[in-house]
Design a protein around this motif. Sequence first.
Motif, short mmCIF file in Angstrom:
data_model
loop_
_atom_site.label_atom_id
_atom_site.label_comp_id
_atom_site.label_asym_id
_atom_site.label_seq_id
_atom_site.Cartn_x
_atom_site.Cartn_y
_atom_site.Cartn_z
N GLU A 263 -10.05 -85.70 4.75
CA GLU A 263 -11.06 -86.81 4.78
C GLU A 263 -11.84 -86.32 5.96
O GLU A 263 -13.20 -86.65 5.99
N LYS B 149 -14.09 -83.45 5.16
CA LYS B 149 -15.14 -83.96 4.25
C LYS B 149 -16.28 -84.43 5.11
O LYS B 149 -17.31 -84.02 4.83
N LYS B 150 -16.06 -85.05 6.14
CA LYS B 150 -16.89 -85.55 7.04
C LYS B 150 -17.60 -84.36 7.84
O LYS B 150 -18.74 -84.56 8.13
N HIS C 226 -18.24 -81.50 6.32
CA HIS C 226 -18.95 -80.84 5.62
C HIS C 226 -20.35 -81.70 5.40
O HIS C 226 -21.27 -81.28 5.30
N SER C 227 -20.16 -83.15 5.42
CA SER C 227 -21.26 -84.00 5.13
C SER C 227 -22.39 -83.86 6.03
O SER C 227 -23.52 -84.25 6.11
N ILE C 228 -21.99 -83.25 7.53
CA ILE C 228 -22.83 -83.20 8.60
C ILE C 228 -23.12 -81.85 8.88
O ILE C 228 -23.71 -81.44 10.08
N SER D 113 -24.59 -73.97 6.01
CA SER D 113 -25.45 -74.27 7.25
C SER D 113 -26.49 -73.30 7.67
O SER D 113 -27.08 -73.59 8.30
N GLU E 175 -21.42 -76.11 -1.52
CA GLU E 175 -22.10 -77.49 -1.75
C GLU E 175 -21.41 -78.56 -2.09
O GLU E 175 -21.62 -79.76 -1.36
N HIS E 176 -20.27 -78.53 -2.61
CA HIS E 176 -19.19 -79.70 -2.52
C HIS E 176 -18.23 -79.73 -1.71
O HIS E 176 -17.32 -80.59 -2.01
N GLY E 177 -18.11 -78.94 -0.71
CA GLY E 177 -17.20 -79.07 0.44
C GLY E 177 -15.90 -78.90 -0.01
O GLY E 177 -14.80 -79.24 0.45
#
Length: 383
Positions: free
Chosen positions: A43, A46-47, A49-51, A65, A118-120
């Motif tokens: 998790e 994932k976080k 990846h989201s930033i 990136s 794209e999907h981490g």
Amino acid sequence: MSTNFLNLSEEQIALRNEAGKFAQEQMAPQAAHYDKLAELPLEILKKAHSIGLLNLCVDSELGGSGLSVFDACLVIEELASGCAGMTTSMVVNDLALIPILLAGTAEQKEKFIKPIAEHGKLASFCLTEPGAGSDAAGIRTKIVKDGDYYIINGQKQWITNGGVADQYTVFGTLDPDRKHAGICCLVVPGDAEGISRGEHEDKMGQRCSNTVALTFDNVRVPAGNLIGSEGEGFKIAMKTLDMSRPMTASIALGIARAAYQHALNYAQERKQFNRPIADFQAIQFMLADMATGIEAARLLTWKSAAMLDRGEDSTLYSSMAKRFAADTAMQVTTDAVQIFGGYGYTRDYPVEKLMRDAKLMQIYEGTSQIQRIVIAREILKGQ
Ligand code: CAA
């Protein structure tokens, strides 16, 4: 310590600060817990990846990136100061995708990089085998061409992210007698039939980065999954390591910096003989060497990264950076434990974990001894 002598741009400073904030707020508070558990906190990845803190060197059109190697190094040093194990898992995603970035066709990049970036999702770089670590050309994983397919049989060892990856970049050989000239690089989907994943290794340090053995038993992949040409795999692997070693050096730097900061603070708080121990020259000399080593390692790391970004051959400097940063991390963390004394030898203080984490830096992505071989060969070339 000064980290902006090169006049980093406002964007670079903002990027570094963002990574530092993530490391200190999301990674560091969980580092000891996941170290004890020896489990990868998906998790947190994932976080990240989201930033935009995953797939740092992957072009933005491919879902990454799009950072230069230099900027990736700025980010990675920060992340590793929060937790080296988590950072290794993150950086290995780049390592697994770099062979495709360097030698894949446009179509292969769309097919094999984009869905991961794209999907981490996670990917692994599968070079090392039970009988071939430092001697990368000695790999035995057998690749046989069968019509429009390749069939893979063999074992891989110490594969970071191996137990959780959705895709594997696998190096194997058409014929071990051909040594380097027989090696190929294939992309293997994680759900391909015939892949077995071993247990997560019970490691000394970087315990939360997922590390397993993999077995490939008649794994079939389409011929279109070959990256580069047949026999080009060894050179692709070496060029990949040239590019990733400054990033790995940055992990070592992050570990060293964290240990130094803890030791510096502690030396000023801890009193013996009615004085802070930082008043004693024995401690001051250790702090002086720690600070000097970190600055020097950062200079080498940044130099090798800048050379890569300019498209220059960086084999020599990538190995120098990796070797020096890894050995510096080991020395700095050992001295940090020394400054903490008995407390430093317990899990109640963070320097113990940092020392265990540092040891791996001298081993993976080419041991410090292998880096010296590369350095010596490069400086003697053409003499
Ligand atoms: N770039 C391009 N080509 C290169 C190259 C480079 N950096 N290095 C070597 N080559 C080429 C050579 O020019 C030579 O080409 P020709 O056959 O055309 O002459 C060919 O590759 C063979 O080169 P060498 O003779 O130098 O090869 P070698 O067998 O003596 O090995 C080595 C060289 C440096 C020791 C290499 O085996 C090596 O790097 N070993 C360490 C492996 C390693 O780092 N593994 C890490 C695994 S990944 C990992 O740990 C990640 C993780 O999970 C965290």
